[in-house]
Design an enzyme around this catalytic site. Structure first.
Site, mmCIF file in Angstrom:
data_model
loop_
_atom_site.group_PDB
_atom_site.id
_atom_site.type_symbol
_atom_site.label_atom_id
_atom_site.label_comp_id
_atom_site.label_asym_id
_atom_site.label_seq_id
_atom_site.Cartn_x
_atom_site.Cartn_y
_atom_site.Cartn_z
ATOM 1 N N ARG A 92 38.680 54.819 32.658
ATOM 2 C CA ARG A 92 39.078 54.512 34.026
ATOM 3 C C ARG A 92 40.445 55.126 34.307
ATOM 4 O O ARG A 92 41.302 55.230 33.434
ATOM 5 C CB ARG A 92 39.158 52.993 34.247
ATOM 6 C CG ARG A 92 37.888 52.231 33.901
ATOM 7 C CD ARG A 92 36.708 52.644 34.771
ATOM 8 N NE ARG A 92 36.949 52.356 36.169
ATOM 9 C CZ ARG A 92 36.761 51.163 36.738
ATOM 10 N NH1 ARG A 92 36.342 50.138 35.996
ATOM 11 N NH2 ARG A 92 36.984 50.990 38.020
ATOM 12 N N PRO A 112 34.336 45.516 43.386
ATOM 13 C CA PRO A 112 34.812 44.165 43.708
ATOM 14 C C PRO A 112 35.307 43.441 42.462
ATOM 15 O O PRO A 112 34.646 43.451 41.421
ATOM 16 C CB PRO A 112 33.571 43.478 44.289
ATOM 17 C CG PRO A 112 32.697 44.599 44.752
ATOM 18 C CD PRO A 112 32.936 45.721 43.800
ATOM 19 N N GLU A 113 36.483 42.846 42.558
ATOM 20 C CA GLU A 113 37.051 42.083 41.455
ATOM 21 C C GLU A 113 37.225 40.641 41.915
ATOM 22 O O GLU A 113 36.689 40.240 42.943
ATOM 23 C CB GLU A 113 38.366 42.726 41.007
ATOM 24 C CG GLU A 113 38.180 44.160 40.517
ATOM 25 C CD GLU A 113 39.475 44.824 40.078
ATOM 26 O OE1 GLU A 113 40.416 44.107 39.686
ATOM 27 O OE2 GLU A 113 39.559 46.068 40.143
ATOM 28 N N LYS A 159 33.773 37.610 37.859
ATOM 29 C CA LYS A 159 33.183 38.396 38.939
ATOM 30 C C LYS A 159 31.754 37.944 39.284
ATOM 31 O O LYS A 159 31.044 38.628 40.028
ATOM 32 C CB LYS A 159 33.164 39.881 38.556
ATOM 33 C CG LYS A 159 34.533 40.457 38.241
ATOM 34 C CD LYS A 159 34.430 41.903 37.786
ATOM 35 C CE LYS A 159 35.763 42.442 37.307
ATOM 36 N NZ LYS A 159 35.675 43.847 36.832
#
Length: 276
Positions: A257, A2-3, A57
């Protein structure tokens, strides 16, 4: 993970669910979402929620009586509202409301975080103080973006994911913003022209606005769950055709990433004037 858009959607849901209601009981299981925090303090989070903010966040909830809670969704965390008595898989913390509903914090990978703290101290917590500008809460201009990025030697995508520079952006929405702006993720911040900084800033705002429009509903479904449909322009599309030019989307690893980009729409080579 979740961002900013997913966390902002969670904030809006929580605000709506808590409005006009009281928490009659709060309970939490002994799990690692309370690592470094006093889990027993969670049971004191009762009464009305007086404010519900978001920084990057993180969610910051203040309850009457000066009590507060810092919450982070981690990789798979989400808040769900269900009728009393209905079970929720991987529910580790719960707010029982006076209307017969329960707000669950469900997190099957347990990377989420809960930290009860005095309401007056929430914004002074180290995790919040370490955050950079929030594009939605603080606004973000091209000049501000260029200033916070400085002359970093990191790849552009890695620097944009640094929460101390820009709060709330992560792997997904940075990739999307770079695609929208036509910038290669391995460019160096110092190589960007003023026009490119302006284009990137517009792309960040457009990407977040588009995502927030899509983040409707009370039961969030993350991309990795149940083979949900991919709504993104470039993220998660490696090996497939670019949504703009049909060139094969490529992927590279940056900062541990995976980055997705279109080699035609986002060329790495630039002219002396900094144009594509």
């Amino acid at each position: 993970m979740p961002e900013l858009p997913e966390v902002e959607s969670a904030r809006r849901n929580l605000e709506r669910w808590f409005q006009g209601h009281r928490v009659v009981r709060a309970e939490a299981d002994a799990t690692r979402i309370f690592r470094g925090a006093q889990r027993k303090k969670f049971s004191e989070l009762t009464g009305r929620v007086e404010s519900l903010d978001r920084r990057g966040k993180y969610l910051l909830l203040t309850f009457e009586g000066g009590r507060g809670l810092l919450a982070h969704l981690g990789m798979t965390g989400k808040f769900l509202r269900r009728p009393e008595g209905q079970s929720v898989p991987h529910s580790h913390a719960r707010f029982h409301l006076d209307d017969g509903h329960v707000i669950h914090f469900s997190d099957y990978r347990l990377f989420g975080r809960m930290e009860p703290a005095p309401a007056a101290r929430l914004h002074q917590l180290e995790a919040i103080q370490a955050l950079g500008r929030d594009p939605v809460a603080d606004g973000l201009t091209a000049q501000q973006l260029q200033e916070v990025m400085g002359r970093s030697r990191m790849d552009l995508k890695v620097a944009l994911m640094d929460q101390g520079r820009v709060a709330g952006l992560g792997n997904i929405y940075v990739a999307e913003a770079l695609f929208r702006s036509g910038l290669h993720p391995a460019r160096k911040p110092a190589s960007l022209s003023p026009e490119e900084w302006a284009r990137l800033t517009r792309a960040i705002h457009d990407t977040l606005s588009s995502a927030l429009e899509q983040e409707q509903g009370e039961d969030p479904v993350y991309l990795e769950e149940n083979k949900s449909e991919n709504p993104f322009l470039v993220y998660g599309r490696a090996g497939g055709p670019c949504t703009t030019c049909k060139t094969k989307v490529q992927s590279i690893v940056q900062g541990g990433r995976t980055t997705h980009f279109c080699p035609k729409c986002q060329p790495k080579r630039i002219s002396k004037r900094g144009k594509r």
